[in-house]
Scaffold this motif. Structure first.
Motif, PDB file in Angstrom:
ATOM      1  N   ASP A  99       0.844  -1.180   0.000  1.00 41.14           N
ATOM      2  CA  ASP A  99       0.000   0.000   0.000  1.00 41.14           C
ATOM      3  C   ASP A  99       0.889   1.243   0.000  1.00 41.14           C
ATOM      4  N   TYR A 100       0.674   2.139  -0.931  1.00 42.01           N
ATOM      5  CA  TYR A 100       1.456   3.361  -1.095  1.00 42.01           C
ATOM      6  C   TYR A 100       2.912   3.087  -1.480  1.00 42.01           C
ATOM      7  N   GLY A 101       3.205   1.921  -1.993  1.00 42.45           N
ATOM      8  CA  GLY A 101       4.586   1.619  -2.363  1.00 42.45           C
ATOM      9  C   GLY A 101       4.993   2.324  -3.648  1.00 42.45           C
ATOM     10  N   THR A 102       6.151   2.964  -3.642  1.00 39.83           N
ATOM     11  CA  THR A 102       6.678   3.650  -4.824  1.00 39.83           C
ATOM     12  C   THR A 102       8.062   3.109  -5.168  1.00 39.83           C
ATOM     13  N   VAL A 103       8.534   3.447  -6.359  1.00 48.47           N
ATOM     14  CA  VAL A 103       9.876   3.019  -6.786  1.00 48.47           C
ATOM     15  C   VAL A 103      10.939   3.612  -5.865  1.00 48.47           C
ATOM     16  N   ARG A 104      10.687   4.812  -5.347  1.00 42.47           N
ATOM     17  CA  ARG A 104      11.618   5.405  -4.387  1.00 42.47           C
ATOM     18  C   ARG A 104      11.737   4.520  -3.154  1.00 42.47           C
ATOM     19  N   LEU A 123       9.580  -5.114 -11.702  1.00 41.47           N
ATOM     20  CA  LEU A 123       8.900  -3.907 -11.253  1.00 41.47           C
ATOM     21  C   LEU A 123       7.538  -3.821 -11.931  1.00 41.47           C
ATOM     22  N   ALA A 124       6.469  -3.876 -11.135  1.00 38.95           N
ATOM     23  CA  ALA A 124       5.110  -3.725 -11.656  1.00 38.95           C
ATOM     24  C   ALA A 124       4.745  -2.246 -11.541  1.00 38.95           C
ATOM     25  N   LEU A 125       4.873  -1.528 -12.649  1.00 38.19           N
ATOM     26  CA  LEU A 125       4.751  -0.074 -12.626  1.00 38.19           C
ATOM     27  C   LEU A 125       3.336   0.389 -12.971  1.00 38.19           C
ATOM     28  N   ASN A 126       2.972   1.509 -12.424  1.00 36.99           N
ATOM     29  CA  ASN A 126       1.768   2.255 -12.781  1.00 36.99           C
ATOM     30  C   ASN A 126       1.936   3.650 -12.206  1.00 36.99           C
ATOM     31  N   TRP A 127       0.940   4.516 -12.400  1.00 37.83           N
ATOM     32  CA  TRP A 127       1.086   5.894 -11.913  1.00 37.83           C
ATOM     33  C   TRP A 127       1.253   5.927 -10.401  1.00 37.83           C
ATOM     34  N   GLY A 128       0.601   4.994  -9.672  1.00 31.57           N
ATOM     35  CA  GLY A 128       0.698   4.986  -8.215  1.00 31.57           C
ATOM     36  C   GLY A 128       2.106   4.721  -7.724  1.00 31.57           C
ATOM     37  N   ALA A 129       2.815   3.834  -8.392  1.00 30.49           N
ATOM     38  CA  ALA A 129       4.187   3.510  -7.999  1.00 30.49           C
ATOM     39  C   ALA A 129       5.175   4.586  -8.402  1.00 30.49           C
ATOM     40  N   MET A 130       4.710   5.553  -9.232  1.00 28.86           N
ATOM     41  CA  MET A 130       5.609   6.569  -9.764  1.00 28.86           C
ATOM     42  C   MET A 130       5.299   7.973  -9.263  1.00 28.86           C
ATOM     43  N   TYR A 131       4.245   8.146  -8.484  1.00 23.82           N
ATOM     44  CA  TYR A 131       3.826   9.480  -8.062  1.00 23.82           C
ATOM     45  C   TYR A 131       4.672   9.945  -6.877  1.00 23.82           C
ATOM     46  N   GLU A 218      11.020  12.386  -9.269  1.00 23.19           N
ATOM     47  CA  GLU A 218      11.835  11.691  -8.272  1.00 23.19           C
ATOM     48  C   GLU A 218      11.787  10.178  -8.473  1.00 23.19           C
ATOM     49  N   ASN A 219      10.626   9.652  -8.779  1.00 22.15           N
ATOM     50  CA  ASN A 219      10.518   8.207  -8.965  1.00 22.15           C
ATOM     51  C   ASN A 219      11.097   7.751 -10.298  1.00 22.15           C
ATOM     52  N   LEU A 220      11.074   8.617 -11.295  1.00 17.41           N
ATOM     53  CA  LEU A 220      11.762   8.284 -12.542  1.00 17.41           C
ATOM     54  C   LEU A 220      13.267   8.192 -12.301  1.00 17.41           C
ATOM     55  N   ALA A 221      13.788   9.084 -11.459  1.00 13.08           N
ATOM     56  CA  ALA A 221      15.210   9.012 -11.097  1.00 13.08           C
ATOM     57  C   ALA A 221      15.483   7.754 -10.276  1.00 13.08           C
ATOM     58  N   ALA A 222      14.549   7.404  -9.385  1.00 14.82           N
ATOM     59  CA  ALA A 222      14.712   6.200  -8.568  1.00 14.82           C
ATOM     60  C   ALA A 222      14.712   4.947  -9.430  1.00 14.82           C
ATOM     61  N   LEU A 223      13.980   5.003 -10.542  1.00 16.30           N
ATOM     62  CA  LEU A 223      13.960   3.867 -11.469  1.00 16.30           C
ATOM     63  C   LEU A 223      15.367   3.589 -11.987  1.00 16.30           C
ATOM     64  N   GLU A 224      16.083   4.641 -12.325  1.00 12.76           N
ATOM     65  CA  GLU A 224      17.459   4.484 -12.791  1.00 12.76           C
ATOM     66  C   GLU A 224      18.356   3.955 -11.673  1.00 12.76           C
ATOM     67  N   GLU A 225      18.104   4.386 -10.425  1.00 16.09           N
ATOM     68  CA  GLU A 225      18.878   3.889  -9.290  1.00 16.09           C
ATOM     69  C   GLU A 225      18.688   2.388  -9.108  1.00 16.09           C
ATOM     70  N   VAL A 226      17.449   1.939  -9.254  1.00 18.20           N
ATOM     71  CA  VAL A 226      17.160   0.505  -9.110  1.00 18.20           C
ATOM     72  C   VAL A 226      17.862  -0.281 -10.210  1.00 18.20           C
ATOM     73  N   PHE A 227      17.813   0.231 -11.437  1.00 18.40           N
ATOM     74  CA  PHE A 227      18.485  -0.458 -12.547  1.00 18.40           C
ATOM     75  C   PHE A 227      19.991  -0.553 -12.290  1.00 18.40           C
ATOM     76  N   ARG A 258       3.751   6.279 -18.836  1.00 20.52           N
ATOM     77  CA  ARG A 258       4.067   4.917 -19.280  1.00 20.52           C
ATOM     78  C   ARG A 258       5.167   4.926 -20.331  1.00 20.52           C
ATOM     79  N   GLU A 259       5.055   5.839 -21.306  1.00 17.21           N
ATOM     80  CA  GLU A 259       6.053   5.888 -22.362  1.00 17.21           C
ATOM     81  C   GLU A 259       7.406   6.360 -21.838  1.00 17.21           C
ATOM     82  N   SER A 260       7.386   7.228 -20.839  1.00 14.15           N
ATOM     83  CA  SER A 260       8.644   7.665 -20.222  1.00 14.15           C
ATOM     84  C   SER A 260       9.313   6.497 -19.508  1.00 14.15           C
ATOM     85  N   CYS A 261       8.527   5.686 -18.825  1.00 16.47           N
ATOM     86  CA  CYS A 261       9.081   4.499 -18.156  1.00 16.47           C
ATOM     87  C   CYS A 261       9.609   3.504 -19.186  1.00 16.47           C
TER      88      CYS A 261
END
Length: 309
Positions: A99-104, A123-131, A218-227, A258-261
């Motif tokens: 619940d409320y989990g984000t990529v960050r 990573l199961a992505l959607n707007w909630g995980a990226m907000y 911030e979560n788009l940047a965190a996506l790169e950190e995870v990778f 979605r396209e940015s991810c």
């Protein structure tokens, strides 16, 4: 007379210093006891294991999967919780839906050692995980500052526990029982009507889509950190975009996100599975959460084919 005065003065100073040491020693002893008690409570896992306390989704996952290393993990927000059925999957991934989990959150868990992934991470992505401004659960352990005492970090749950039992002693209630030993995450059942879906979309638009891509920076940047973390750790990482209800008009900003991810994944050489239109409307409880009895079964079957590829 001068020598006598000096000796008396020195004697008084030594007495004051001795009293100071005595008081200081007592304070130091109290502090030591408090610190040791704090460390003991933290190490015991009493809050997580006793059954007296409500657990957050991470703690439930940890309770159900006590192994130190999770070989295969799929991470996402609350939409994943009610979508991936661990009891039906053939792929054997730990469902780290929160619940409320984000990529960050995921980046902090990996970098802080809160979880250890063996070989595969999805990573199961959607707007909630990226907000970026998504509400969070303050009891998630990676939110605890390094200098923060465990008693203080868990103050809300501990104070409720103490208060309930004190009231019971005074005859104003019942003692806490071990009611949370079998607590599960939140699942969703049934299907919203079209009117309810339209109302839900309007509400979500006002809360999460009023703006541009800066809402997810911030979560788009965190996506790169995870990778990067996975590359350094030898973990195979893949990503998917979770299905969306075809009865709900897509948010333009959601599609742009979605396209940015997708682009981030392609740049990093990470496989991206677009499941936006993978499921029919009958699978959905609302705009994105799946009905646990039917939608989650279909989702798990479809996803397994990809996970096992």
């Amino acid at each position: 007379a001068s020598d006598v005065y000096k000796r008396q003065y020195e004697g008084v100073r030594r007495m004051k210093f001795a009293r100071f040491l005595k008081r200081g020693g007592f304070i130091a002893a109290v502090l030591l006891v408090v610190i040791l008690a704090d460390l003991a409570l933290s190490a015991s896992g009493f809050i997580q294991k006793s059954g007296f306390f409500w657990l957050n989704d991470f703690e439930i996952t940890r309770r159900d999967h006590p192994e130190e290393v999770w070989e295969r993990v799929i991470f996402g927000s609350s939409e994943l919780v009610s979508a991936y059925r661990e009891d039906l999957t053939r792929a054997g991934y730990v469902n780290l839906g929160m619940d409320y989990g984000t990529v960050r959150d995921l980046a902090e868990m990996l970098e802080g050692g809160n979880i250890a992934v063996g070989s595969e991470l999805v990573l199961a992505l959607n707007w909630g995980a990226m907000y970026d401004d998504m509400d969070t659960n303050p009891t998630y352990e990676w939110h605890r500052k390094w200098y923060e005492p465990y008693f203080y970090f868990q103050r809300d749950r501990l104070s409720e526990f103490v208060t309930d039992n004190l009231k019971a002693l005074l005859g104003e209630g019942e003692f806490r029982r071990r009611t949370y030993t079998e607590q599960q995450k939140a699942f969703y059942y049934g299907n919203m009507s079209q009117a309810e879906l339209d109302e839900r979309r309007e509400k979500l638009h006002g809360l999460y889509f009023e703006g541009g891509m800066e809402l997810y920076a911030e979560n788009l940047a965190a996506l790169e950190e995870v990778f990067a973390f996975c590359a350094e750790s030898g973990i195979r990482v893949r990503a998917l975009w979770l299905p969306e209800n075809p009865l709900v008009e897509p948010e333009p900003l959601d599609l742009e996100l979605r396209e940015s991810c997708r682009a981030k994944c392609e740049t990093a050489g990470v496989e991206f599975y677009d499941m936006t239109d993978a499921l029919g409307a009958g699978c959905f409880y609302d705009t994105g959460h799946l009905d646990y009895d039917y939608g989650a079964v279909v989702f798990t079957e479809v996803l397994d084919e990809w996970l096992l590829s």
